[in-house]
Design a protein around this motif. Structure first.
Motif, PDB file in Angstrom:
ATOM      1  N   GLN A 286      30.766 -17.334 -18.504  1.00 12.05           N
ATOM      2  CA  GLN A 286      31.187 -18.250 -17.415  1.00 12.05           C
ATOM      3  C   GLN A 286      30.996 -17.572 -16.061  1.00 12.05           C
ATOM      4  OE1 GLN A 286      35.310 -19.299 -17.682  1.00 12.05           O
ATOM      5  NE2 GLN A 286      34.994 -20.703 -19.396  1.00 12.05           N
ATOM      6  N   ARG A 287      31.439 -16.319 -16.011  1.00  7.10           N
ATOM      7  CA  ARG A 287      31.367 -15.594 -14.740  1.00  7.10           C
ATOM      8  C   ARG A 287      29.904 -15.407 -14.308  1.00  7.10           C
ATOM      9  NH1 ARG A 287      34.464  -9.908 -13.671  1.00  7.10           N
ATOM     10  NH2 ARG A 287      33.880  -9.647 -11.491  1.00  7.10           N
ATOM     11  N   LEU A 288      29.056 -15.043 -15.267  1.00 11.20           N
ATOM     12  CA  LEU A 288      27.649 -14.831 -14.913  1.00 11.20           C
ATOM     13  C   LEU A 288      26.950 -16.153 -14.591  1.00 11.20           C
ATOM     14  CD1 LEU A 288      26.903 -11.907 -17.336  1.00 11.20           C
ATOM     15  CD2 LEU A 288      26.479 -11.867 -14.896  1.00 11.20           C
ATOM     16  N   ASN A 289      27.434 -17.258 -15.180  1.00 16.61           N
ATOM     17  CA  ASN A 289      26.865 -18.568 -14.809  1.00 16.61           C
ATOM     18  C   ASN A 289      27.163 -18.883 -13.348  1.00 16.61           C
ATOM     19  OD1 ASN A 289      25.802 -18.978 -17.313  1.00 16.61           O
ATOM     20  ND2 ASN A 289      27.475 -20.284 -18.059  1.00 16.61           N
ATOM     21  N   GLU A 290      28.369 -18.480 -12.917  1.00 17.45           N
ATOM     22  CA  GLU A 290      28.708 -18.699 -11.496  1.00 17.45           C
ATOM     23  C   GLU A 290      27.789 -17.866 -10.599  1.00 17.45           C
ATOM     24  OE1 GLU A 290      32.918 -17.892 -11.084  1.00 17.45           O
ATOM     25  OE2 GLU A 290      33.372 -19.440 -12.600  1.00 17.45           O
ATOM     26  N   VAL A 291      27.535 -16.626 -11.032  1.00 16.98           N
ATOM     27  CA  VAL A 291      26.621 -15.771 -10.252  1.00 16.98           C
ATOM     28  C   VAL A 291      25.232 -16.420 -10.223  1.00 16.98           C
ATOM     29  CG1 VAL A 291      25.548 -13.477 -10.095  1.00 16.98           C
ATOM     30  CG2 VAL A 291      27.925 -13.686 -10.838  1.00 16.98           C
ATOM     31  N   ALA A 292      24.813 -16.988 -11.356  1.00 18.42           N
ATOM     32  CA  ALA A 292      23.491 -17.620 -11.439  1.00 18.42           C
ATOM     33  C   ALA A 292      23.398 -18.809 -10.473  1.00 18.42           C
ATOM     34  CB  ALA A 292      23.214 -18.072 -12.869  1.00 18.42           C
ATOM     35  N   GLU A 293      24.491 -19.588 -10.409  1.00 19.25           N
ATOM     36  CA  GLU A 293      24.482 -20.741  -9.485  1.00 19.25           C
ATOM     37  C   GLU A 293      24.297 -20.269  -8.054  1.00 19.25           C
ATOM     38  OE1 GLU A 293      27.666 -23.627  -9.616  1.00 19.25           O
ATOM     39  OE2 GLU A 293      27.338 -23.809 -11.786  1.00 19.25           O
ATOM     40  N   GLU A 294      24.983 -19.174  -7.760  1.00 11.95           N
ATOM     41  CA  GLU A 294      24.911 -18.646  -6.397  1.00 11.95           C
ATOM     42  C   GLU A 294      23.521 -18.067  -6.091  1.00 11.95           C
ATOM     43  OE1 GLU A 294      26.703 -14.759  -4.343  1.00 11.95           O
ATOM     44  OE2 GLU A 294      28.040 -15.725  -5.793  1.00 11.95           O
TER      45      GLU A 294
ATOM     46  N   ALA B 133      27.374  -7.264 -10.992  1.00 14.87           N
ATOM     47  CA  ALA B 133      26.833  -6.435  -9.900  1.00 14.87           C
ATOM     48  C   ALA B 133      25.394  -6.005 -10.221  1.00 14.87           C
ATOM     49  CB  ALA B 133      27.721  -5.219  -9.680  1.00 14.87           C
ATOM     50  N   ILE B 134      25.123  -5.706 -11.492  1.00 20.70           N
ATOM     51  CA  ILE B 134      23.749  -5.320 -11.867  1.00 20.70           C
ATOM     52  C   ILE B 134      22.814  -6.523 -11.646  1.00 20.70           C
ATOM     53  CG2 ILE B 134      22.241  -4.636 -13.803  1.00 20.70           C
ATOM     54  CD1 ILE B 134      24.681  -3.102 -14.958  1.00 20.70           C
ATOM     55  N   ALA B 135      23.282  -7.718 -12.075  1.00 21.51           N
ATOM     56  CA  ALA B 135      22.463  -8.929 -11.933  1.00 21.51           C
ATOM     57  C   ALA B 135      22.055  -9.149 -10.476  1.00 21.51           C
ATOM     58  CB  ALA B 135      23.226 -10.140 -12.462  1.00 21.51           C
ATOM     59  N   ARG B 136      22.989  -8.934  -9.566  1.00 20.36           N
ATOM     60  CA  ARG B 136      22.695  -9.149  -8.141  1.00 20.36           C
ATOM     61  C   ARG B 136      21.598  -8.221  -7.648  1.00 20.36           C
ATOM     62  NH1 ARG B 136      26.536 -12.276  -5.734  1.00 20.36           N
ATOM     63  NH2 ARG B 136      28.346 -12.645  -7.063  1.00 20.36           N
ATOM     64  N   LYS B 137      21.521  -7.027  -8.238  1.00 18.96           N
ATOM     65  CA  LYS B 137      20.508  -6.069  -7.773  1.00 18.96           C
ATOM     66  C   LYS B 137      19.164  -6.265  -8.468  1.00 18.96           C
ATOM     67  CE  LYS B 137      23.051  -2.392  -5.829  1.00 18.96           C
ATOM     68  NZ  LYS B 137      22.440  -1.447  -4.970  1.00 18.96           N
TER      69      LYS B 137
ATOM     70  N   GLY C 158      20.587 -18.605  -7.767  1.00 19.50           N
ATOM     71  CA  GLY C 158      19.433 -19.485  -8.012  1.00 19.50           C
ATOM     72  C   GLY C 158      18.283 -18.718  -8.633  1.00 19.50           C
ATOM     73  N   SER C 159      17.094 -18.800  -8.010  1.00 24.93           N
ATOM     74  CA  SER C 159      15.918 -18.151  -8.600  1.00 24.93           C
ATOM     75  C   SER C 159      16.008 -16.623  -8.504  1.00 24.93           C
ATOM     76  CB  SER C 159      14.645 -18.640  -7.916  1.00 24.93           C
ATOM     77  OG  SER C 159      14.740 -18.302  -6.546  1.00 24.93           O
ATOM     78  N   GLY C 160      17.002 -16.142  -7.786  1.00 23.35           N
ATOM     79  CA  GLY C 160      17.186 -14.689  -7.688  1.00 23.35           C
ATOM     80  C   GLY C 160      17.991 -14.123  -8.850  1.00 23.35           C
ATOM     81  N   MET C 161      18.334 -14.966  -9.813  1.00 22.48           N
ATOM     82  CA  MET C 161      19.119 -14.497 -10.967  1.00 22.48           C
ATOM     83  C   MET C 161      18.178 -13.956 -12.041  1.00 22.48           C
ATOM     84  SD  MET C 161      22.232 -14.300 -12.193  1.00 22.48           S
ATOM     85  CE  MET C 161      23.039 -14.029 -13.779  1.00 22.48           C
TER      86      MET C 161
END
Ligand SMILES: C[S@@+](CC[C@H](N)C(=O)[O-])C[C@H]1O[C@@H](n2cnc3c(N)ncnc32)[C@H](O)[C@@H]1O
Length: 305
Positions: A65-73, A39-43, A75-78
């Motif tokens: 693994q979970r944060l890699n999935e967030v990164a895929e979603e 959730a922090i990463a998304r913000k 992209g450059s916003g990670m």
């Protein structure tokens, strides 16, 4: 049946008190399964930075693994994520002084640790008496249970477990040794002290809980030096934050919460921190119903002056 995921507690409240802004630098001292960190990463966005500590290598691999999935979603916003597989007491060796906009710690064990019988945290499953968060070394609960003398065991159960029948339990443990599994220990403790109530509505007024709850808590705290770890983090947190940076700490029992409360009070007196939570923030009724683990959570937050 699929195992339940670790549900992050007080998530919205944590984000709000951390004041997560795009481009900031944040540290999650207890990555766990990455619930808060995702959730922090998304913000934070692509210009932000997130430093994640966990001393449990199994948890860190899962969270990655979970944060890699967030990164895929995203992209450059990670944001840039750095993983530090060490204890948070070592944060001062890894993090630049005055560099953090926010630091979060969500103390205690994750559902992963509790659910996996082989980790030895749970009295509800048959597993080896391990209880180490960092499985790479250190003393196990089996060593403490079988090697400590009776008086040390009683003191440990009294102090770290806030268990009044500590002497009776310690005597029963010493008589039953060797004890090798969580289920064996739970049986010995239950026979020595059969009923026990939680502190939820005041001392011993809450619902009945498993008789081994406090003894297991005491051993876990000892094996992982949990209180010493929190004290070290409390000492270094102020110097790691930028002026205006926030520290948000979530405790699950009174021993943890007392350390946080006292450290915040002392730092406020010394004009180093502003306390943002006069009283600890607790879970809403809705969250308590949805996630029983949140019932004992207490969040305290402060801002560096
Ligand atoms: C309650 S969980 C965190 C859950 C996480 N906030 C989430 O939402 O997924 C606590 C995690 O902190 C880790 N931990 C506890 N004490 C630690 C310490 N002193 N240093 C590093 N990690 C620690 C544990 O291994 C565990 O994975």
């Amino acid at each position: 049946m699929e195992k339940p995921q670790h549900v992050p507690v007080l998530l919205e409240e944590s984000l709000e008190y951390l004041n997560v802004r795009p481009g900031g630098v944040f540290m999650d001292a207890t990555l766990g399964l990455g619930g808060h960190s995702s959730a922090i990463a998304r913000k934070l966005g692509g210009k932000g930075k997130l430093i994640c500590f966990d001393r449990d290598p199994e948890a860190m691999a899962k969270a990655q693994q979970r944060l890699n999935e967030v990164a895929e979603e995203l992209g450059s916003g990670m944001p840039e994520v750095r993983y530090v597989p060490r204890a948070f007491s070592e944060a001062a060796d890894e993090v630049e002084p005055n560099s953090l906009d926010g630091l979060l710690a969500d103390f205690g064990v994750s559902s992963l640790q509790l659910d996996e019988a082989h980790r030895g945290f749970s009295f509800r499953a048959e597993g080896p008496l391990d209880m180490r968060m960092d499985t790479r070394g250190g003393e196990t609960a089996e060593q403490v249970v079988n090697e400590a003398d009776e008086e040390d065991l009683a003191n440990l159960i009294y102090e770290n477990g806030e268990e009044r029948r500590s002497r009776k339990i310690a005597r029963a443990i010493v008589r039953a040794r060797p004890i090798r599994t969580t289920a064996e220990l739970a049986r010995v403790v239950s026979a020595a002290a059969p009923t026990i109530r939680s502190f939820e509505h005041g001392r011993n007024k809450g619902p009945q809980i498993h008789p081994a709850t406090r003894t297991f808590q005491a051993l876990r705290i000892r094996v992982n030096d949990e209180l010493g770890e929190i004290q070290s983090l409390l000492k270094s947190a102020g110097s790691l934050l930028k002026p205006g940076g926030r520290v948000v700490l979530i405790s699950f029992h009174s021993l943890e919460d007392r350390l946080v409360k006292d450290a915040f009070r002392d730092a406020a007196k010394a004009n180093q921190l502003d306390i943002l939570t006069k009283k600890p923030v607790v879970a809403s009724e809705q969250e308590s119903l949805r996630n029983p683990r949140s019932r004992s959570a207490k969040l305290r937050a402060a801002q560096k002056i």
